[in-house]
Design a protein around this motif. Structure first.
Motif, mmCIF file in Angstrom:
data_model
loop_
_atom_site.group_PDB
_atom_site.id
_atom_site.type_symbol
_atom_site.label_atom_id
_atom_site.label_comp_id
_atom_site.label_asym_id
_atom_site.label_seq_id
_atom_site.Cartn_x
_atom_site.Cartn_y
_atom_site.Cartn_z
ATOM 1 N N ALA A 209 0.865 -1.179 0.000
ATOM 2 C CA ALA A 209 0.000 0.000 0.000
ATOM 3 C C ALA A 209 0.895 1.221 0.000
ATOM 4 O O ALA A 209 1.852 1.298 0.783
ATOM 5 N N ALA A 221 -3.332 7.241 -3.390
ATOM 6 C CA ALA A 221 -3.086 6.129 -2.473
ATOM 7 C C ALA A 221 -3.776 4.887 -3.012
ATOM 8 O O ALA A 221 -4.987 4.884 -3.233
ATOM 9 N N GLU A 223 -3.504 0.224 -3.137
ATOM 10 C CA GLU A 223 -2.877 -1.029 -2.709
ATOM 11 C C GLU A 223 -2.645 -1.882 -3.948
ATOM 12 O O GLU A 223 -3.496 -1.948 -4.852
ATOM 13 N N CYS A 245 -7.625 2.973 -1.697
ATOM 14 C CA CYS A 245 -7.560 3.345 -0.286
ATOM 15 C C CYS A 245 -8.539 4.496 -0.059
ATOM 16 O O CYS A 245 -8.436 5.544 -0.707
ATOM 17 N N LEU A 257 -4.200 6.465 3.005
ATOM 18 C CA LEU A 257 -3.272 5.368 3.276
ATOM 19 C C LEU A 257 -3.306 4.984 4.756
ATOM 20 O O LEU A 257 -3.383 3.793 5.094
#
Length: 274
Positions: A209, A221, A223, A245, A257
């Motif tokens: 992430a 942000a 993952e 995220c 995040l």
């Protein structure tokens, strides 16, 4: 906002002040902020005694039904008109506006508990409602409503203080990301676009992430699976994301995040596995 030196509200139906001295400062300290922290007063918390009086009167009007014994606004109006002094009647307790306030209140104000008018007019209507309620509604019910108001005010301050604390934690996270957070371990990323990245086993899938600059130099942000991340040499602009995220704690990629890292129950991974 600094705490007040005196009880902010006098008791109206309850015997003791419903809010203790310095209650804002006490709440602010309880959530982990210094008592002098500048927490903006929440909209749900009355700013002064006048606003609190208006809010309490509106709550009484909205209560209705079984609680107050008045199930319909016409019943309330009938009761108020019978209670209010006649125009030529001498009444020591009457400040001089009770009857006019009753006549000025529209059915929708009584029905929906939303007093209209300029601040002073609303305040006079509210004090009229409270005076009528004291004579016509059971005292236990009025005390319950006043205590409920106090609890709602305290909860509003608690929510505001917790939001301020979270915002400070987000800012600290962005300024100095920790080496580990809730099972995630900070990853030394090689790509220039990556601002910070963390790795963990997320429900059986080794994952990364990260906050990074996208092609438009905007922070994002996302993952990624560790496999996808490694196949693209740690370039988040080319790797296919596994999850977005998202957060309700604050704005921006670092808030997203941080929320992401705190949301998932993950298994830590040793840095050497990356």
């Amino acid at each position: 906002m600094l705490p007040t030196a005196e009880p902010p509200f006098d008791p109206i139906f309850v015997e003791e002040p419903p809010l203790s001295p310095n209650y804002e400062g006490a709440i602010i300290s309880t959530v982990g902020l210094p008592f002098y922290a500048d927490v903006t007063r929440p909209d749900e918390a009355p700013a002064d005694e006048r606003e609190r009086t208006i809010d309490l009167a509106e709550r009484i009007l909205r209560a209705g039904g079984v609680r107050t014994g008045f199930g319909h606004h016409e019943e309330v109006r009938t009761s108020m008109e019978a209670w209010a002094p006649n125009a030529d009647e001498e009444c020591d307790a009457d400040p001089g506006y009770w009857r006019s306030s009753v006549l000025l209140m529209a059915p929708q104000e009584m029905n929906f508990g939303q007093l209209d008018g300029e601040p002073e007019e609303r305040h006079e209507k509210a004090k009229t409602v409270l005076a009528w309620a004291r004579e016509c509604i059971d005292s236990d019910v009025l005390q319950e409503i006043e205590r409920s108001q106090a609890e709602d005010i305290k909860q509003a301050w608690r929510d505001a203080a917790e939001a301020e604390l979270t915002q400070r934690e987000i800012e600290q996270f962005a300024e100095d990301p920790p080496e580990a957070l809730d099972g995630w371990t900070r990853l030394d990323a090689d790509h220039d676009a990556v601002k910070v990245a963390y790795v963990a086993d997320n429900h059986g899938t080794p994952s990364v992430a990260a906050v990074f600059e996208d092609a438009d130099s905007e922070l994002e942000a996302l993952e990624f699976t560790l496999e996808e991340w490694q196949e693209n040499d740690g370039n988040p602009r080319q790797a296919r994301p596994n999850r977005y995220c998202v957060t309700t704690d604050g704005d921006g990629a670092y808030a997203q995040l941080r929320s992401h890292l705190l949301t998932f129950e993950v298994e830590p991974m040793e840095p050497l596995e990356v």
